[in-house]
Design a protein around this motif. Structure first.
Motif, PDB file in Angstrom:
ATOM      1  N   GLU A   1      31.164  55.660  30.415  1.00  0.00           N
ATOM      2  CA  GLU A   1      32.430  55.346  29.741  1.00  0.00           C
ATOM      3  C   GLU A   1      33.175  54.225  30.461  1.00  0.00           C
ATOM      4  O   GLU A   1      33.664  53.277  29.829  1.00  0.00           O
ATOM      5  N   TYR A   2      33.274  54.296  31.780  1.00  0.00           N
ATOM      6  CA  TYR A   2      33.964  53.249  32.539  1.00  0.00           C
ATOM      7  C   TYR A   2      33.238  51.913  32.417  1.00  0.00           C
ATOM      8  O   TYR A   2      33.868  50.855  32.294  1.00  0.00           O
ATOM      9  N   SER A   3      31.904  51.941  32.452  1.00  0.00           N
ATOM     10  CA  SER A   3      31.130  50.710  32.342  1.00  0.00           C
ATOM     11  C   SER A   3      31.363  50.032  31.003  1.00  0.00           C
ATOM     12  O   SER A   3      31.470  48.802  30.911  1.00  0.00           O
ATOM     13  N   PHE A   4      31.464  50.840  29.955  1.00  0.00           N
ATOM     14  CA  PHE A   4      31.662  50.274  28.626  1.00  0.00           C
ATOM     15  C   PHE A   4      33.066  49.718  28.445  1.00  0.00           C
ATOM     16  O   PHE A   4      33.287  48.839  27.618  1.00  0.00           O
ATOM     17  N   LYS A   5      34.016  50.217  29.212  1.00  0.00           N
ATOM     18  CA  LYS A   5      35.352  49.623  29.178  1.00  0.00           C
ATOM     19  C   LYS A   5      35.286  48.171  29.666  1.00  0.00           C
ATOM     20  O   LYS A   5      35.929  47.281  29.104  1.00  0.00           O
ATOM     21  N   ILE A   6      34.510  47.942  30.713  1.00  0.00           N
ATOM     22  CA  ILE A   6      34.328  46.573  31.224  1.00  0.00           C
ATOM     23  C   ILE A   6      33.509  45.747  30.229  1.00  0.00           C
ATOM     24  O   ILE A   6      33.847  44.599  29.939  1.00  0.00           O
ATOM     25  N   ALA A   7      32.444  46.340  29.701  1.00  0.00           N
ATOM     26  CA  ALA A   7      31.577  45.622  28.756  1.00  0.00           C
ATOM     27  C   ALA A   7      32.344  45.191  27.520  1.00  0.00           C
ATOM     28  O   ALA A   7      32.118  44.101  26.974  1.00  0.00           O
ATOM     29  N   ARG A   8      33.274  46.043  27.077  1.00  0.00           N
ATOM     30  CA  ARG A   8      34.080  45.719  25.905  1.00  0.00           C
ATOM     31  C   ARG A   8      34.948  44.493  26.173  1.00  0.00           C
ATOM     32  O   ARG A   8      35.128  43.643  25.309  1.00  0.00           O
TER      33      ARG A   8
ATOM     34  N   LYS B   1      32.687  41.420  26.160  1.00  0.00           N
ATOM     35  CA  LYS B   1      32.022  41.143  24.877  1.00  0.00           C
ATOM     36  C   LYS B   1      30.538  40.828  25.106  1.00  0.00           C
ATOM     37  O   LYS B   1      30.021  39.780  24.699  1.00  0.00           O
ATOM     38  N   LEU B   2      29.861  41.746  25.778  1.00  0.00           N
ATOM     39  CA  LEU B   2      28.447  41.557  26.087  1.00  0.00           C
ATOM     40  C   LEU B   2      27.601  41.508  24.827  1.00  0.00           C
ATOM     41  O   LEU B   2      27.943  42.093  23.797  1.00  0.00           O
TER      42      LEU B   2
END
Length: 303
Positions: A144-151, A154-155
């Motif tokens: 979940e935390y990783s996807f906050k950064i990925a969002r 805009k990977l």
């Protein structure tokens, strides 16, 4: 009757498990597919731009609720609501508020992307869960935390998929750690910590023949640090993959904020201050800044 196909009860063409989600192929024809998907409460899921711009994907919520998240607002979708995408320019993100059942229709084949590659990885991670339940919960939070950064970054579709699977399996090498060390309530000795540190390499070895190279290397590198102080190889800066840098930040933040048998978890504000203290030393400063912004947007940190 010619041209008519009936499906009853649990009839499925094929079923695969991808992390905490089950995907069942119900029908296919002329390049289109109908897939039944289940999603566990609390999981984040996403829809990314299709390789073919004309691809249309339609999602109908049979049961449950989710939130669509963007930079400006959160929108709740419930049973009988739906969403669909075509000419999507960037990935969109959702979080399941409850267990969900979704009917997914796509005009381009998608199920083959889920088949024959997750089964072995899933069986391994289940063994880790049985050995150390914290690892499972920790991996979910790191994802979940990783996807906050990925969002925020805009990977691309491919990098999102790499990151998604790498977060699920980043600690799979812990299967080789003795339980008395893995679940020790006190501080680890230097020798015990050396054993713990092996899990990055062990995870790499376990995954490298089950999936393509990127995921195994992300797992291998997720404890490497910019200044070369990490493990297993002490590589530095640009030699560390972006996805591994992201997981390194998410992994550290969750470790600091989680309760363990030997200590109470830190307040998120204090944990973020520690990440910022080591920004540019252990952790990529741009990624740390994006993570902080994401946590503020989601109300985890105050401005």
């Amino acid at each position: 009757m010619t041209g008519l196909k009936l499906g009853k009860g649990g009839d499925r063409i094929e079923t695969e498990k991808h992390g905490d989600s089950d995907f069942s192929l119900l029908a296919r024809g002329d390049g289109s597919e109908v897939i039944f998907q289940t999603i566990k409460q609390g999981k984040m899921f996403y829809v990314h731009p299709a390789e073919e711009a004309e691809t249309m994907e339609f999602f109908y919520i049979l049961e449950g609720e989710c939130i669509y998240k963007n930079d400006d607002e959160n929108i709740t979708l419930k049973q009988s609501d739906y969403f669909y995408v075509q000419h999507l320019q960037e990935s969109v993100f959702f979080s399941a508020l409850t267990d969900m059942k979704i009917l997914w229709y796509t005009t381009q084949p998608a199920f083959h992307l889920l088949s024959h590659r997750i089964v072995k990885l899933t069986s391994v991670v289940k063994q880790v869960e049985e050995k150390d339940n914290y690892t499972y919960q920790h991996s979910c939070r790191v994802q979940e935390y990783s996807f906050k950064i990925a969002r925020m970054l805009k990977l691309s579709k491919d990098r999102l998929e790499d990151l998604y699977l790498a977060t699920v399996f980043h600690d799979v090498g812990k299967i080789n750690i003795p339980e008395e060390i893995l679940n020790k309530s006190g501080r680890l000795t230097e020798e015990e910590f050396d054993i713990i540190k092996r899990h990055s390499y062990d995870g790499y070895v376990m995954v490298k023949d089950l999936y393509y190279t990127n995921i195994s290397h992300i797992i291998l590198q997720h404890h490497e640090r910019l200044d070369g102080s990490g493990y297993p190889y002490g590589i530095k800066e640009d030699d560390i993959m972006l996805e591994a840098k992201i997981i390194g930040i998410a992994d550290t933040f969750d470790a600091m904020t989680s309760d363990r048998p030997y200590r109470k978890g830190l307040d998120p504000t204090i944990a973020m201050a520690e990440l910022k203290r080591l920004s540019g030393i252990h952790y990529d400063s741009h990624l740390v800044d994006l993570f902080e912004k994401a946590l503020i947007l989601d109300g985890i940190l105050k401005k």
